[in-house]
Design an enzyme around this catalytic site. Structure first.
Site, PDB file in Angstrom:
ATOM      1  N   HIS A 233       0.809  -1.226   0.000  1.00  0.00           N
ATOM      2  CA  HIS A 233       0.000   0.000   0.000  1.00  0.00           C
ATOM      3  C   HIS A 233       0.841   1.274   0.000  1.00  0.00           C
ATOM      4  O   HIS A 233       0.562   2.223   0.728  1.00  0.00           O
ATOM      5  CB  HIS A 233      -0.956   0.023   1.205  1.00  0.00           C
ATOM      6  N   ASP A 306      -6.398  -4.066  -3.479  1.00  0.00           N
ATOM      7  CA  ASP A 306      -6.846  -3.506  -2.201  1.00  0.00           C
ATOM      8  C   ASP A 306      -8.368  -3.487  -2.135  1.00  0.00           C
ATOM      9  O   ASP A 306      -8.991  -2.523  -1.691  1.00  0.00           O
ATOM     10  CB  ASP A 306      -6.276  -2.112  -1.951  1.00  0.00           C
TER      11      ASP A 306
END
Length: 423
Positions: A233, A306
């Protein structure tokens, strides 16, 4: 079952057919023949059309389903359907369920529910008990039960001693060790990226510093422990710079970026649409440019979905109280392709969905050659399509690209002797 893929451009640098348009005949899950004008009279399914490409199966390194305990957001069956619809043959599922996947029973539960599917579920075990960041979870037992990676989910481990132990202990396991970098004290109460837009909207911002200070700390720990660490991320210019420098020094670090962070900027929140509220937040154009450069030069090794489904009640409230997260498995490739196509070739983009994730997770690289098991993604990179609510396979609908025209269509996957064909 016999499947014929007709006249598809093969994207596999390890194959002798790389960048050639060929027919591929698959029988009982094995590539039987590759050639021109193959006989398809006995095929149960013929896949053909304009602009067809075929690559090794795509791997998503981070998605959240919520099963068990949060099946109303996404259960394993619907999550795997969404993955297949998005072109993925494997998906690594986060430990953020209720109870948390921090023990061997939870890992076995995930694998059992995912049996006999076209998409392989890869369990990510929790690196700390209950994702609380206070003590290590039963990492070894989970690894023996099938966990291929460990993560503290979207909860940075603030205790440096515990993080150091995770890195050093995890380095002895045959698994990837993820770190999520966002200092909870710096980010506390933040709703979106800190910059011009959040000031104009009157929303508290999350500064890039919240990510970068944790990236810097964990790079020091990675250097100290001399073990591979995966930075999941990544969303800021400073993080890309730090990881690039670390790689140049020879550290065993890798990184991934959420697909939609390559394309969506913080100014999309101007009308307070909670479908644009994510963690970490969408950044501004300066950071997006740096992320794209990082993907292009290999600083960022993989692109993740994600995928984080939220039920309607969690999203349709005031922006400040809405839960962060978007559904993304079905659109990750298309969004990333549009963001990257002006700076990268299609084969290099595909490598961030195939070669990069497989290396990080320690998975074998599949090969498009006769005699090999067929684990394939069939896609049309130049076809435009509109992502409507009827298209959604996820249980949830929280997408920032709903009703948007996208370019790059996942057509089908072949894996485990099964075919998933997008209708």
């Amino acid at each position: 079952m016999q499947i014929l893929i007709r006249s598809a451009k093969i994207i596999d640098p390890s194959s002798s057919y790389h960048l050639q348009s060929m027919d591929i005949l698959i029988e009982d899950g094995v590539i039987k023949e590759i050639g021109k004008d193959l006989d398809g009279n006995g095929a149960d399914e013929v896949i053909e059309g304009d602009d067809l490409h075929v690559s090794n199966g795509w791997v998503d390194m981070y998605a959240t389903f919520g099963d068990p305990g949060k099946e109303f957001k996404e259960d394993i069956e619907t999550g795997l359907n969404a993955a297949a619809h998005g072109g993925f043959t494997k998906v690594a599922v986060s430990p953020e369920s209720n109870p948390v996947a921090d023990n061997k029973s939870a890992i076995r539960y995930m694998l059992k529910k995912a049996e006999d599917n076209a998409v392989d579920l890869i369990p990510i075990g929790a690196s700390t008990k209950g994702l609380k960041g206070e003590s290590m979870a039963e990492m070894y037992d989970m690894q023996l039960s099938g966990a291929k990676a460990f993560s503290n989910g979207k909860h940075a481990v603030s205790n440096t001693k515990v993080q150091d132990l995770i890195f050093r202990y995890g380095g002895n396991l045959n698994a990837a060790i993820y770190t999520f970098c966002q200092d909870s004290k710096i980010a506390d109460g933040g709703q979106m990226h800190e910059g011009v837009v959040n000031t104009s909207l009157g929303l508290k911002g999350i500064p890039p510093l919240a990510e970068e200070v944790m990236v810097a700390r964990d790079l020091f720990l990675a250097e100290y422990s001399t073990v591979p660490v995966h930075f999941s991320h990544i969303t800021t210019k400073g993080s890309v710079h730090l990881i690039r420098q670390a790689k140049q020094k020879g550290l065993q670090v890798t990184a991934s970026v959420p697909a939609h962070h390559l394309a969506i900027a913080d100014d999309s929140i101007s009308d307070f649409d909670s479908n644009f509220k994510v963690s970490p937040p969408f950044r501004d154009s300066e950071h997006i440019t740096a992320l794209i450069a990082g993907v292009a030069d290999g600083t960022i090794d993989a692109i993740i979905s994600d995928h984080e489904p939220q039920e309607i009640e969690a999203k349709f409230s005031e922006f400040s109280t809405a839960e962060p997260g978007i559904i993304a498995l079905e659109t990750a490739f298309s969004v990333a392709l549009e963001a990257l196509s002006s700076t990268m070739s299609i084969e290099d983009i595909i490598a961030r969905f195939t070669i990069g994730p497989r290396k990080i997770l320690g998975l074998p690289q599949s090969l498009i050659e006769a005699g090999q098991n067929a684990e394939l993604t069939i896609f049309a990179p130049f076809i435009s399509w509109t992502y409507t609510e009827d298209e959604i396979k996820s249980l949830s609908k929280n997408s920032p690209v709903l009703n948007k025209e996208l370019t790059g269509l996942p057509v089908a996957i072949v894996n485990n002797g099964k075919l998933y064909l997008n209708s």
